[in-house]
Write a protein that holds these residues in place. Structure first.
Motif, PDB file in Angstrom:
ATOM      1  N   ASP A 220     -13.651 -26.070 -22.627  1.00 29.69           N
ATOM      2  CA  ASP A 220     -14.796 -25.860 -23.530  1.00 29.69           C
ATOM      3  C   ASP A 220     -15.108 -24.367 -23.615  1.00 29.69           C
ATOM      4  O   ASP A 220     -14.720 -23.574 -22.742  1.00 29.69           O
ATOM      5  N   ASP A 221     -15.844 -24.009 -24.666  1.00 29.64           N
ATOM      6  CA  ASP A 221     -16.220 -22.596 -24.785  1.00 29.64           C
ATOM      7  C   ASP A 221     -17.197 -22.236 -23.672  1.00 29.64           C
ATOM      8  O   ASP A 221     -17.900 -23.089 -23.128  1.00 29.64           O
ATOM      9  N   TRP A 222     -17.225 -20.936 -23.351  1.00 26.18           N
ATOM     10  CA  TRP A 222     -17.994 -20.467 -22.194  1.00 26.18           C
ATOM     11  C   TRP A 222     -19.494 -20.760 -22.329  1.00 26.18           C
ATOM     12  O   TRP A 222     -20.154 -21.107 -21.353  1.00 26.18           O
ATOM     13  N   LYS A 223     -20.006 -20.665 -23.522  1.00 29.52           N
ATOM     14  CA  LYS A 223     -21.437 -20.914 -23.723  1.00 29.52           C
ATOM     15  C   LYS A 223     -21.785 -22.370 -23.399  1.00 29.52           C
ATOM     16  O   LYS A 223     -22.817 -22.662 -22.788  1.00 29.52           O
ATOM     17  N   ARG A 227     -24.265 -23.635 -20.483  1.00 34.22           N
ATOM     18  CA  ARG A 227     -25.393 -24.491 -20.838  1.00 34.22           C
ATOM     19  C   ARG A 227     -25.452 -25.716 -19.919  1.00 34.22           C
ATOM     20  O   ARG A 227     -26.513 -26.118 -19.455  1.00 34.22           O
ATOM     21  N   GLN A 228     -24.281 -26.286 -19.648  1.00 37.37           N
ATOM     22  CA  GLN A 228     -24.232 -27.438 -18.752  1.00 37.37           C
ATOM     23  C   GLN A 228     -24.659 -27.063 -17.337  1.00 37.37           C
ATOM     24  O   GLN A 228     -25.371 -27.828 -16.667  1.00 37.37           O
ATOM     25  N   LYS A 264     -21.488 -11.719  -8.619  1.00 41.88           N
ATOM     26  CA  LYS A 264     -20.505 -11.041  -9.454  1.00 41.88           C
ATOM     27  C   LYS A 264     -21.146 -10.569 -10.769  1.00 41.88           C
ATOM     28  O   LYS A 264     -21.941 -11.295 -11.372  1.00 41.88           O
ATOM     29  N   ASN A 265     -20.736  -9.394 -11.143  1.00 43.21           N
ATOM     30  CA  ASN A 265     -21.242  -8.876 -12.420  1.00 43.21           C
ATOM     31  C   ASN A 265     -20.667  -9.653 -13.596  1.00 43.21           C
ATOM     32  O   ASN A 265     -21.330  -9.867 -14.603  1.00 43.21           O
ATOM     33  N   GLU A 266     -19.442 -10.071 -13.437  1.00 41.84           N
ATOM     34  CA  GLU A 266     -18.802 -10.806 -14.524  1.00 41.84           C
ATOM     35  C   GLU A 266     -18.333 -12.161 -13.989  1.00 41.84           C
ATOM     36  O   GLU A 266     -17.538 -12.252 -13.052  1.00 41.84           O
ATOM     37  N   PHE A 267     -18.849 -13.243 -14.556  1.00 37.42           N
ATOM     38  CA  PHE A 267     -18.553 -14.602 -14.125  1.00 37.42           C
ATOM     39  C   PHE A 267     -17.573 -15.213 -15.126  1.00 37.42           C
ATOM     40  O   PHE A 267     -17.875 -15.331 -16.303  1.00 37.42           O
ATOM     41  N   THR A 268     -16.381 -15.607 -14.664  1.00 35.67           N
ATOM     42  CA  THR A 268     -15.332 -16.078 -15.562  1.00 35.67           C
ATOM     43  C   THR A 268     -14.901 -17.498 -15.212  1.00 35.67           C
ATOM     44  O   THR A 268     -15.246 -18.043 -14.151  1.00 35.67           O
ATOM     45  N   LYS A 269     -14.093 -18.084 -16.099  1.00 35.88           N
ATOM     46  CA  LYS A 269     -13.572 -19.428 -15.870  1.00 35.88           C
ATOM     47  C   LYS A 269     -12.668 -19.460 -14.644  1.00 35.88           C
ATOM     48  O   LYS A 269     -12.666 -20.427 -13.875  1.00 35.88           O
TER      49      LYS A 269
END
Length: 419
Positions: A220-223, A227-228, A264-269
């Motif tokens: 799914d897209d990151w947004k 949201r979940q 973390k400054n950047e949270f990724t999949k």
């Protein structure tokens, strides 16, 4: 015998009747006593209980001793009564003595002492154990001889002595708990009965169904994923890629995801994937008592239930099993059976289709079959073999069921009246 005074014979007869009453009452008292209570009292150091428990360990020898003593006494009493009868009434005295002695022995040496012993088995057993224990040593050779003769007779007739086990079956334990009354609080009784029922209940009976499992598709897209996570109703999510049945990545703890967001400054999949715990799978049909031990052995708290084809059927947690024992936790976000049942003023009941059949059986003391269906919706569909229209009325297992709402190929709500 002719030289013995009648008064002496009468006194001897009375003593023999008292002894006969003692042995008759002892037999009933010792065999009626609660063996488990005796074991408990014996471990606490009660002398009478210790002697009683020792005697009951060899019931065949105990019975032989009591019957030998009782028969010797009764035969002696019969002989003395016959002598008294002949002295008083001549030849007719034999019949008179037999009738009178039979009456007195039945009342005072059999029925009365055995009734008392049945009412107060512990008191009788404790008293008898102090007397029968030394007697068992005196008569041991005779008792052993009698037992050898009996065993030989059984062998000749082809009978086999079966050793009776005094361990309790689960059903017997249930009866004991149900009859414990005021000695065990009702809440504790319910918990004990629930523990005994664990082996009869499987993980499918309490699982969260496949459609209700909280899951996140990593594709799914990151947004949508964020949201979940931000609106999570559960503390854990199943993280999968594409399809939950085909590619489960693991179990994601929402708290761990929040920690990564803050650290973390950047949270990724990729970080999300690395944060998951390995999924733990449970075969369908696993009894709850087995699964409870498996959770402890494997240090797990949550598992996915799979069928024989490897498809996901549902999810069960350690908390779900514990709730079967102690009742529902107030922190649970899932609807309770009380939320899914509404009693109407006319006595009818509005039941949600998702209500668990086992919970309904417990709540209303019904006996709906839970073999092929887990929910009330499944129970109705299993019998009708079709998806009914709203307003349809059917009668199942003594219940009049009116379908109130149908949506998404499911019965959402139905009204139930007891026939």
């Amino acid at each position: 015998m002719d030289t013995i005074p009648l008064s002496t014979l009468f006194i001897a007869l009375v003593i023999l009747l008292i002894l006969s009453a003692y042995f008759s009452g002892s037999e009933t008292g010792l065999l009626s006593v609660n063996r488990y209570r005796m074991k408990f009292l014996a471990e606490k150091g009660h002398k009478g209980a210790q002697k009683t428990e020792k005697l009951l360990k060899k019931t065949d020898l105990l019975l032989s001793l009591i019957l030998i003593c009782n028969n010797l006494i009764n035969i002696s009493a019969s002989a003395i009564a016959t002598i008294i009868g002949i002295r008083l009434y001549g030849d007719a005295g034999v019949a008179i003595a037999t009738g009178v002695l039979t009456f007195f022995m039945l009342i005072f040496s059999e029925i009365f002492p055995k009734t008392i012993a049945a009412l107060y088995p512990e008191k009788v057993a404790f008293l008898s154990s102090h007397i029968i224990t030394p007697l068992s040593k005196v008569f041991k050779p005779l008792v052993l001889l009698m037992n050898l003769i009996i065993k030989a007779l059984m062998k000749i007739t082809g009978l086999k002595a079966e050793t009776k086990s005094h361990s309790l079956s689960p059903d017997e334990l249930r009866s004991i708990v149900n009859q414990s009354g005021q000695f065990i609080p009702t809440a504790h009784q319910d918990m004990l009965l629930s523990i005994l029922d664990l082996e009869e209940v499987t993980v499918e009976d309490i699982m969260v169904p496949r459609n209700d499992i909280g899951g996140i598709d990593i594709d799914d897209d990151w947004k949508s994923i964020m949201r979940q996570l931000n609106h999570a109703a559960h503390s854990r999510f199943v993280l999968y890629k594409g399809s939950m049945d085909e590619n489960i990545l693991g179990i994601l703890r929402v708290r761990e995801a929040y920690r990564l967001m803050l650290d973390k400054n950047e949270f990724t999949k990729e970080m999300l994937i690395r944060a998951v715990d390995e999924a733990y799978f449970i075969p369908e049909g696993t009894p709850l008592n087995t699964q409870l031990l498996n959770f402890r052995t494997n240090k797990e708290r949550i598992g996915l239930i799979v069928d024989e084809y490897g498809d996901i059927k549902g999810l069960v947690t350690l908390e779900d099993i514990l709730e079967e024992i102690v009742g529902e936790f107030t922190t649970s976000t899932a609807p309770s059976i009380d939320d899914e049942v509404t009693t109407q003023s006319d006595g009818s009941i509005i039941i949600e289709g998702s209500a668990n059949l086992r919970d309904l059986n417990k709540l209303f003391n019904w006996h709906l079959d839970t073999e092929d269906a887990r929910t009330f919706n499944g129970f109705i569909l299993e019998h009708l073999e079709e998806i009914p229209n709203e307003g349809k009325i059917c009668e199942l297992d003594g219940l009049k069921i009116t379908i109130l709402e149908v949506a998404d190929n499911m019965i959402k709500q139905a009204k139930v009246e007891k026939l």
